[in-house]
Design an enzyme around this catalytic site. Structure first.
Site, PDB file in Angstrom:
ATOM      1  N   SER A   7      -1.279   0.416 -16.805  1.00  0.00           N
ATOM      2  CA  SER A   7      -2.048  -0.102 -15.681  1.00  0.00           C
ATOM      3  C   SER A   7      -3.487  -0.410 -16.132  1.00  0.00           C
ATOM      4  O   SER A   7      -3.670  -1.157 -17.099  1.00  0.00           O
ATOM      5  CB  SER A   7      -2.006   0.893 -14.521  1.00  0.00           C
ATOM      6  N   ARG A  33      -6.507   5.723  -0.503  1.00  0.00           N
ATOM      7  CA  ARG A  33      -5.468   6.295  -1.352  1.00  0.00           C
ATOM      8  C   ARG A  33      -4.084   6.105  -0.757  1.00  0.00           C
ATOM      9  O   ARG A  33      -3.120   5.791  -1.469  1.00  0.00           O
ATOM     10  CB  ARG A  33      -5.747   7.779  -1.570  1.00  0.00           C
ATOM     11  N   ASP A  59       8.421  -2.871 -10.312  1.00  0.00           N
ATOM     12  CA  ASP A  59       6.968  -2.815 -10.150  1.00  0.00           C
ATOM     13  C   ASP A  59       6.494  -4.095  -9.482  1.00  0.00           C
ATOM     14  O   ASP A  59       6.517  -5.161 -10.083  1.00  0.00           O
ATOM     15  CB  ASP A  59       6.309  -2.634 -11.523  1.00  0.00           C
ATOM     16  N   HIS A  76       5.590   0.798  -9.727  1.00  0.00           N
ATOM     17  CA  HIS A  76       4.472   0.830 -10.667  1.00  0.00           C
ATOM     18  C   HIS A  76       4.304   2.204 -11.318  1.00  0.00           C
ATOM     19  O   HIS A  76       3.937   2.311 -12.490  1.00  0.00           O
ATOM     20  CB  HIS A  76       3.182   0.442  -9.937  1.00  0.00           C
ATOM     21  N   ASP A  77       4.595   3.262 -10.589  1.00  0.00           N
ATOM     22  CA  ASP A  77       4.453   4.613 -11.122  1.00  0.00           C
ATOM     23  C   ASP A  77       5.437   4.914 -12.250  1.00  0.00           C
ATOM     24  O   ASP A  77       5.341   5.975 -12.874  1.00  0.00           O
ATOM     25  CB  ASP A  77       4.647   5.646 -10.005  1.00  0.00           C
TER      26      ASP A  77
END
Length: 380
Positions: free
Chosen positions: A158, A228, A321, A354-355
């Protein structure tokens, strides 16, 4: 995704170093200077006599120097403990690994919450705007402090992958291989929009106090938590959300109201509140803005240094992602391959969005392990 089988590094320590001072200030891309830069960092493994087995880890937006192992009295492992350690893909029996909190961060490295020597108060919004190249300059200064002239590999996902790409483009002689995971070389309008809304949630919170909340004893807690929560939605795929939560409720019987009724709502609430204890709102503003402006291939002659002294690249994307989709990785690959640079690319199947770059996925870890095994062979 499975539990790590290899042993942990055990207890590790975070160190601090002053890498820029008044005698040698940091000159930023913006034209501003910082007369004092402190860096928090951790190291794992042993540096060999030739100082040739070093690997640098660049962390993502909300990461820190604590990438692996455990802190004394804390049972929470570093954020990439499944990747770094004895027998793991980044094997600390073989590699000397360095990870530092980036410039502008809030976990021990100089950032907007640090004290401005000129005023004796936190910098707040007087802290200069940053560029990914500024992160790289601080990484390089830490390398000089540690006596490392060249890294066998620089690795990041990232925002960390953006740092890896920038470092390779600016100073290719300083790294042998560049490993870039789930990253982008230019954010889309949608990417920028998500970050913009997060920043607005923070800045419109009454506790933000025009950025001076650290001096005034307030805090934009609600805004930071909302930022967040929204960002976390972009880190997981729809498949992951469905698998983890579906439409599971928090109550035996759902009665329409505006409370936290669904499991996914409770999860996001937890993520937002947990974030407040470990991250600073000012760092969130500064670091997300850095990502918005990152566009290294737009610079004229951007790849000239790399063409003159090629670095080997591994670029990895994950098929679920949607924050930085595979097309973002393919754009990086097209530029590198178009310049004749040695580039390997792989898209990994994962349901976690994405994680995924943070998780222990067999194909992903096998790819990283094999790539670094080849790097180790070059050192023999």
């Amino acid at each position: 995704m499975k539990a790590a089988a290899s042993p942990s590094l055990g207890v590790v320590e975070t160190h601090s170093a002053t890498v820029f001072d008044a005698a040698r200030p940091l000159h930023l891309r913006s034209g501003a200077t910082l007369d004092h830069v402190e860096v928090a960092y951790e190291t794992y493994g042993t540096l060999n006599e030739q100082r040739s087995n070093a690997v640098y880890i660049c962390h993502a937006l909300t990461g820190d120097a604590h990438a692996a192992g455990y802190h004394d009295g804390d049972d929470k492992p570093g954020w990439w403990d499944n990747m770094i350690g004895p027998g793991k893909p980044i094997d600390t029996d073989r590699w000397f690994v360095v990870c530092a909190n980036i410039l502008g961060g809030c976990q021990g490295t100089t950032g907007p919450a640090s004290i401005n020597p000129a005023t004796g108060e936190p910098y707040a919004l007087d802290f200069p705007l940053l560029h990914v190249a500024d992160f790289v300059e601080v990484h390089r200064a830490l390398a000089r402090h540690l006596g490392i002239a060249r890294f066998a590999a620089v690795v990041g996902g990232s925002l960390g992958g953006m740092q890896v790409l920038q470092w390779a483009m600016l100073y290719p002689s300083e790294l042998g291989r560049a490993l870039i995971f789930a990253a982008s070389s230019r954010l889309t309008a949608q990417n920028i929009a998500f970050s913009a809304v997060g920043r607005q949630a923070i800045m419109r919170d009454s506790g933000f106090s025009e950025g001076k909340f650290l001096s005034r004893g307030t805090a934009p807690r609600k805004g930071l938590a909302v930022a967040r929560m929204m960002a976390h939605i972009t880190y997981l795929s729809e498949e992951a959300f469905q698998e983890k939560f579906g439409r599971q409720s928090q109550r035996d019987e759902l009665k329409p109201n505006f409370g936290v009724d669904f499991a996914v709502e409770s999860y996001l609430e937890y993520q937002g509140q947990r974030f407040l204890s470990r991250f600073d709102a000012l760092s969130y503003l500064y670091l997300t803005r850095v990502m918005d402006y990152f566009d290294p291939f737009a610079d004229e002659g951007a790849l000239d240094a790399l063409i003159a002294e090629p670095v080997r690249f591994l670029v990895v994307s994950f098929d679920s992602d949607w924050r930085f989709s595979t097309e973002h990785s393919r754009r990086i690959v097209r530029h590198l391959e178009g310049a004749g640079l040695p580039t390997s690319f792989r898209e990994i199947r994962s349901s976690w969005g994405h994680d995924s770059f943070l998780l222990e996925l067999p194909d992903y870890h096998a790819t990283v392990r094999a790539y670094l095994d080849r790097a180790a062979e070059e050192l023999l």
